[in-house]
Design a protein around this motif. Sequence first.
Motif, PDB file in Angstrom:
ATOM      1  N   LYS A 166       0.952  -1.123  -0.114  1.00  0.00           N
ATOM      2  CA  LYS A 166      -0.080  -0.019   0.032  1.00  0.00           C
ATOM      3  C   LYS A 166       0.837   1.251  -0.049  1.00  0.00           C
ATOM      4  O   LYS A 166       0.592   2.162  -0.528  1.00  0.00           O
ATOM      5  CB  LYS A 166      -0.995   0.121   1.220  1.00  0.00           C
ATOM      6  CG  LYS A 166      -2.176   0.679   1.116  1.00  0.00           C
ATOM      7  CD  LYS A 166      -2.997   0.435   2.205  1.00  0.00           C
ATOM      8  CE  LYS A 166      -4.175   1.509   2.137  1.00  0.00           C
ATOM      9  NZ  LYS A 166      -4.990   1.483   3.539  1.00  0.00           N
ATOM     10  N   LYS A 167       2.039   1.119   0.567  1.00  0.00           N
ATOM     11  CA  LYS A 167       2.809   2.196   0.950  1.00  0.00           C
ATOM     12  C   LYS A 167       3.487   2.727  -0.615  1.00  0.00           C
ATOM     13  O   LYS A 167       3.574   3.888  -0.988  1.00  0.00           O
ATOM     14  CB  LYS A 167       3.882   1.799   1.776  1.00  0.00           C
ATOM     15  CG  LYS A 167       4.665   2.968   2.653  1.00  0.00           C
ATOM     16  CD  LYS A 167       5.324   2.410   3.774  1.00  0.00           C
ATOM     17  CE  LYS A 167       6.680   2.897   4.168  1.00  0.00           C
ATOM     18  NZ  LYS A 167       7.321   1.966   4.811  1.00  0.00           N
ATOM     19  N   TYR A 168       3.796   1.386  -1.301  1.00  0.00           N
ATOM     20  CA  TYR A 168       4.515   1.972  -2.576  1.00  0.00           C
ATOM     21  C   TYR A 168       3.388   2.650  -3.369  1.00  0.00           C
ATOM     22  O   TYR A 168       3.564   3.479  -4.354  1.00  0.00           O
ATOM     23  CB  TYR A 168       4.980   0.505  -3.262  1.00  0.00           C
ATOM     24  CG  TYR A 168       6.122  -0.063  -2.618  1.00  0.00           C
ATOM     25  CD1 TYR A 168       7.340   0.912  -2.555  1.00  0.00           C
ATOM     26  CD2 TYR A 168       6.044  -1.254  -1.688  1.00  0.00           C
ATOM     27  CE1 TYR A 168       8.364   0.318  -2.027  1.00  0.00           C
ATOM     28  CE2 TYR A 168       7.395  -1.614  -1.129  1.00  0.00           C
ATOM     29  CZ  TYR A 168       8.387  -0.841  -1.214  1.00  0.00           C
ATOM     30  OH  TYR A 168       9.660  -1.403  -0.331  1.00  0.00           O
ATOM     31  N   MET A 186       1.105  20.102   0.626  1.00  0.00           N
ATOM     32  CA  MET A 186       2.233  19.431  -0.046  1.00  0.00           C
ATOM     33  C   MET A 186       3.494  20.473  -0.018  1.00  0.00           C
ATOM     34  O   MET A 186       3.235  21.501  -0.160  1.00  0.00           O
ATOM     35  CB  MET A 186       1.862  18.605  -0.939  1.00  0.00           C
ATOM     36  CG  MET A 186       1.278  19.402  -2.252  1.00  0.00           C
ATOM     37  SD  MET A 186       0.445  18.398  -3.367  1.00  0.00           S
ATOM     38  CE  MET A 186       1.680  17.130  -3.807  1.00  0.00           C
ATOM     39  N   TYR A 216       2.738  14.677  -8.473  1.00  0.00           N
ATOM     40  CA  TYR A 216       3.631  15.887  -8.626  1.00  0.00           C
ATOM     41  C   TYR A 216       3.810  16.076 -10.323  1.00  0.00           C
ATOM     42  O   TYR A 216       3.917  17.072 -10.733  1.00  0.00           O
ATOM     43  CB  TYR A 216       5.086  15.653  -8.118  1.00  0.00           C
ATOM     44  CG  TYR A 216       5.105  16.435  -6.726  1.00  0.00           C
ATOM     45  CD1 TYR A 216       5.220  17.586  -6.418  1.00  0.00           C
ATOM     46  CD2 TYR A 216       4.880  15.664  -5.560  1.00  0.00           C
ATOM     47  CE1 TYR A 216       5.243  18.349  -5.522  1.00  0.00           C
ATOM     48  CE2 TYR A 216       5.001  16.165  -4.342  1.00  0.00           C
ATOM     49  CZ  TYR A 216       5.322  17.617  -4.533  1.00  0.00           C
ATOM     50  OH  TYR A 216       5.048  18.591  -3.122  1.00  0.00           O
ATOM     51  N   GLY A 240       1.080   4.255  -2.653  1.00  0.00           N
ATOM     52  CA  GLY A 240       0.717   5.635  -1.971  1.00  0.00           C
ATOM     53  C   GLY A 240       1.993   6.617  -2.544  1.00  0.00           C
ATOM     54  O   GLY A 240       1.829   7.680  -3.123  1.00  0.00           O
ATOM     55  N   ARG A 241       3.305   5.910  -2.536  1.00  0.00           N
ATOM     56  CA  ARG A 241       4.360   6.665  -3.086  1.00  0.00           C
ATOM     57  C   ARG A 241       4.309   6.964  -4.489  1.00  0.00           C
ATOM     58  O   ARG A 241       4.456   8.319  -5.008  1.00  0.00           O
ATOM     59  CB  ARG A 241       5.613   5.993  -2.701  1.00  0.00           C
ATOM     60  CG  ARG A 241       6.751   7.042  -2.977  1.00  0.00           C
ATOM     61  CD  ARG A 241       8.094   6.366  -2.734  1.00  0.00           C
ATOM     62  NE  ARG A 241       8.272   6.121  -1.102  1.00  0.00           N
ATOM     63  CZ  ARG A 241       9.245   5.564  -0.422  1.00  0.00           C
ATOM     64  NH1 ARG A 241      10.161   4.769  -1.303  1.00  0.00           N
ATOM     65  NH2 ARG A 241       9.345   5.121   0.755  1.00  0.00           N
ATOM     66  N   ALA A 242       4.052   5.933  -5.666  1.00  0.00           N
ATOM     67  CA  ALA A 242       3.821   6.026  -6.558  1.00  0.00           C
ATOM     68  C   ALA A 242       2.679   7.199  -7.095  1.00  0.00           C
ATOM     69  O   ALA A 242       2.741   8.171  -8.011  1.00  0.00           O
ATOM     70  CB  ALA A 242       3.519   4.710  -7.328  1.00  0.00           C
ATOM     71  N   THR A 269      -8.056   6.545   4.180  1.00  0.00           N
ATOM     72  CA  THR A 269      -6.932   7.205   3.280  1.00  0.00           C
ATOM     73  C   THR A 269      -7.261   8.469   2.938  1.00  0.00           C
ATOM     74  O   THR A 269      -8.399   8.830   2.986  1.00  0.00           O
ATOM     75  CB  THR A 269      -6.781   6.322   2.056  1.00  0.00           C
ATOM     76  OG1 THR A 269      -7.878   6.397   1.148  1.00  0.00           O
ATOM     77  CG2 THR A 269      -6.394   4.958   2.380  1.00  0.00           C
ATOM     78  N   ARG A 328       1.914   9.604  -5.334  1.00  0.00           N
ATOM     79  CA  ARG A 328       2.370  10.928  -5.166  1.00  0.00           C
ATOM     80  C   ARG A 328       3.222  11.354  -6.160  1.00  0.00           C
ATOM     81  O   ARG A 328       3.072  12.604  -6.581  1.00  0.00           O
ATOM     82  CB  ARG A 328       3.101  11.085  -3.655  1.00  0.00           C
ATOM     83  CG  ARG A 328       3.235  12.456  -3.057  1.00  0.00           C
ATOM     84  CD  ARG A 328       3.802  12.594  -1.784  1.00  0.00           C
ATOM     85  NE  ARG A 328       3.245  11.432  -0.979  1.00  0.00           N
ATOM     86  CZ  ARG A 328       3.855  10.748  -0.237  1.00  0.00           C
ATOM     87  NH1 ARG A 328       5.355  11.156   0.175  1.00  0.00           N
ATOM     88  NH2 ARG A 328       3.590  10.029   0.968  1.00  0.00           N
ATOM     89  N   TYR A 329       4.152  10.628  -6.681  1.00  0.00           N
ATOM     90  CA  TYR A 329       5.165  10.859  -7.775  1.00  0.00           C
ATOM     91  C   TYR A 329       4.249  11.442  -9.113  1.00  0.00           C
ATOM     92  O   TYR A 329       4.487  12.572  -9.524  1.00  0.00           O
ATOM     93  CB  TYR A 329       6.059   9.840  -8.174  1.00  0.00           C
ATOM     94  CG  TYR A 329       6.922   9.968  -6.942  1.00  0.00           C
ATOM     95  CD1 TYR A 329       7.796  11.071  -6.705  1.00  0.00           C
ATOM     96  CD2 TYR A 329       7.450   8.735  -6.579  1.00  0.00           C
ATOM     97  CE1 TYR A 329       8.902  11.066  -5.733  1.00  0.00           C
ATOM     98  CE2 TYR A 329       8.465   8.706  -5.683  1.00  0.00           C
ATOM     99  CZ  TYR A 329       9.261  10.028  -5.294  1.00  0.00           C
ATOM    100  OH  TYR A 329      10.091   9.604  -4.308  1.00  0.00           O
TER     101      TYR A 329
END
Lengths: 278, 297
Positions: A2-4, B99, A14, A6-8, B199, A10-11
């Motif tokens: 799930k964390k990955y 952010m 951006y 989330g990070r993907a 979330t 976010r990228y």
Amino acid sequence: MKKYIGRAGRYLYYLILLIWTVVSIFPLYWMILFSFKDNSEIFGKSALSLPESWDITNYVEALTKGQMGRYFLNSILVTGVTIFLTVAIALMASYAVSRLLWKGRTVLNNIFMLGLTLPIHAALLPVFLILRSMRMLNTFSSLFIPYTAFALAMAIMICNSFMMNIPEELEESACMDGCGTFGIFFRIIVPLMKPAISTIAIFTFLQAWNELMFATVFVSDSAHRTLTVGMQSLVGTYSTNWGPIGAALVIATIPTVIVYLFMSKKVQDSLVAGAIKG
Amino acid sequence: MNKVRKNKLAIFVFLLPAVLLFAGIIIIPIFCSGYYSLLDWDGITEGIFVGLENYKTLFTSKTSGFSKSVVHMLMLAVGAVFIQLPFALFLALGLAKGMKGERFFVTVFFIPVLLSTVVIGQLWIKIYNPDYGVVNSVLRMLGLDSWCHTWLGEKSTVMWAVFIPIIWQYVGYHMLLMYAGIKSINSELREAAYIDGATYVQTCFYILIPLLKPVLRVCLIFGVTGAFKSFDMIYVLTNGGPAHASEVPSTLMFTNIFMKNKYGAGSAIAIFIIVICFATAILIKKVFKVEGEEKTA
């Protein structure tokens, strides 16, 4: 896992923000670039390359032959008068409908608020005919009077909402000290309404500076033309010579950019205030 | 104090300029427009009263271009509702989360809103230029020469070509309204949802968007009526051409009055625009009721 995601995510987000940033300022950036180039450079080389030299001939051309200097001053004058009139008239009207006591104050306020939704199209032809019959076409007043009228609704609404926060006790104590109605208005209310005044000024500036429809119809001689119409006629003259056009567009945009650079937060707040309370 | 508040002279002086301007430039002219729309009038000779004839011609004539202009107007509104607003909301929700660079992005996205439509229009004319414009240059660079078009000159592409700048220009405006709306929502609500294991996407759908309803409604009204009123960009880019292919009611009104001297028909279009803007604003307000509204209305 799930964390990955989330990070993907976010990228990716951006990335979208960056793309939209480019899309938002690209025309502005491109405009500045080609305002310094001559035709051979504009058409012969990549659109994104920096100009070979920061040559200001285009600006000189636009300001003198293209008459942008005159249009610029006309716009300043029309916009300035519009702002002054709008602020003054809205402050007075707002004080009368929200603080003074008389029959029909709510009705009148509601009529003012109706003006918020009315499109200017509705008045175009009749106002044109009125101005023509009064021989007022091709004057500055044929622009700043209608601009003021159409800016009033929003300005009064903004004034009303700020005036609500001024405690009535202030007026009462001024009254006790011997102030009359006009004294209270000028000595107590107006000084306290400074934030409202700057909000209205910004709002009205943007409207009047960028207005096109009235400016096209009510003014046809170049002596009274404002920037929006002036640019349109300049584009007609220089249809194949892009450099001076670019310079003209930059000149017309500079005041807005300066205002925004120094007060971006205030500009944003003004436009939000205008919308949300309406 | 009451005596001071009832000062007749002050009331008169304070209201006079506002009332004069409002009546003379807005209220009376609108009634005039309504009256003109019932005339067959070229602005020079005496107008002849023809009743609703102008409206009838507008809605039935195939050559006036009016039905086409209404279709285009609706397309713009659909674009505003289904492309512009969702994208603005997407940006606002992300940025309001807090952010890096938040302020920067908000400030930059808002720039197109502030620029004059004439400036933006002129730039887009150059972007679409068939020989030297950015669009065709990029296509040629990619070897897609066959995709190149005279974007603003061909009937099949012109509507899309005017569509994009119009949608593009005001994304930032709606984003800012929504962003300010989200920021004014109590942050404890968001934190509570976070503690309960929601979330951010869930928080958006179950907490932020429902609470944002009043702002979304304002955006909806602005987006739709703005599309109905849009004039500047189309006037600058194409003035409704070629052959009505990008015509909207306001450009048609303008051409009818000031190019063809059809004052009656033009005024009928003006009235149509006012009525449809008002009707839509009221309809949206009715459909999306916001709690506690009776007090503010």
